[in-house]
Write an enzyme that holds these catalytic residues in place. Structure first.
Site, PDB file in Angstrom:
ATOM      1  CG  HIS A 112       9.778  -8.604  15.048  1.00  0.00           C
ATOM      2  ND1 HIS A 112      10.557  -9.650  14.630  1.00  0.00           N
ATOM      3  CD2 HIS A 112       8.658  -9.159  15.559  1.00  0.00           C
ATOM      4  CE1 HIS A 112       9.921 -10.785  14.869  1.00  0.00           C
ATOM      5  NE2 HIS A 112       8.767 -10.512  15.436  1.00  0.00           N
ATOM      6  CB  CYS A 121       1.943  14.606  -7.694  1.00  0.00           C
ATOM      7  SG  CYS A 121       0.725  15.223  -6.523  1.00  0.00           S
TER       8      CYS A 121
END
Ligand SMILES: Cc1cc2nc3c(=O)[nH]c(=O)nc-3n(C[C@H](O)[C@H](O)[C@H](O)COP(=O)(O)O)c2cc1C
Length: 182
Positions: A71, A156
């Site tokens: 990271h 949706c």
């Protein structure tokens, strides 16, 4: 020589399929792209697709990474970081300083001398939710560029604000952010 180094991070939204078109364009235009994603993003798009598009290993499991502090290395490597699509969940974690997956941990390691863009994608109620509003405010306060969302029909079936911008629009924001640094 590569144009720019882009750290492209995906989170768990149906808009992951649009992010693939954007990665493809960045690579076509000569950028070096490394992809990272949350485990949820891999429910929407496959590791092979991301590795095929970027030509590089995907960073998803912090504890299985090739380098133990990947990271930090990735954050140093990139000219620009983008979280695309960004879920309500990841924005809340980034705003709160949580680092319990590779995307939120990469954000904690972000060097704010370089641009960090967030391309939100979510249902209209999630976008309007006070927790999301607060996340946007906090992220902007930290120096993150939170991109606008589009309005229209959502996965949706609802109509409203929260759709992710189209890949070519996000591409323009990325180039503008990079040009602003030059
Ligand atoms: C089919 C489906 C679509 C989803 N789409 C979104 C979305 O567009 N935006 C969002 O914020 N969450 C969405 N979610 C919920 C997130 O995937 C969920 O909050 C998840 O925990 C996010 O994890 P991550 O932020 O670590 O990637 C969706 C869930 C499902 C099952």
């Amino acid at each position: 020589m590569s144009k720019y180094k882009i750290l492209f991070q995906l989170t768990g939204s149906i808009a992951c399929f649009k992010a693939c078109a954007l990665i493809s364009r960045l690579v076509r235009e000569g950028c070096e792209v490394k992809a990272a994603c949350t485990p949820s993003a891999l429910r929407f798009i496959g590791q092979s697709t991301l590795e095929g598009l970027t030509g590089r290993p995907l960073y998803c499991d912090m504890f299985e990474a090739k380098q133990s502090v990947e990271h930090i290395a990735l954050s140093k490597w990139a000219d620009l970081s983008i979280i695309c699509p960004a879920t309500a969940n990841i924005m809340g974690k980034m705003a709160s300083g949580i680092g319990d997956d590779c995307v939120s941990t990469l954000f904690l390691a972000h060097d704010f001398s370089k641009p960090c863009l967030v391309a939100p994608a979510m249902n209209r109620n999630m976008w309007k939710h006070p927790a999301t509003r607060r996340s946007v405010e906090l992220l902007e306060e930290y120096g993150v560029e939170v991109l606008p969302v589009a309005e229209g029909r959502q996965a949706c079936g609802d109509e409203g604000e929260g759709r992710m911008l189209e890949p070519d629009d996000i591409y323009a924001y990325i180039m503008a952010a990079l040009d602003g640094r030059a």
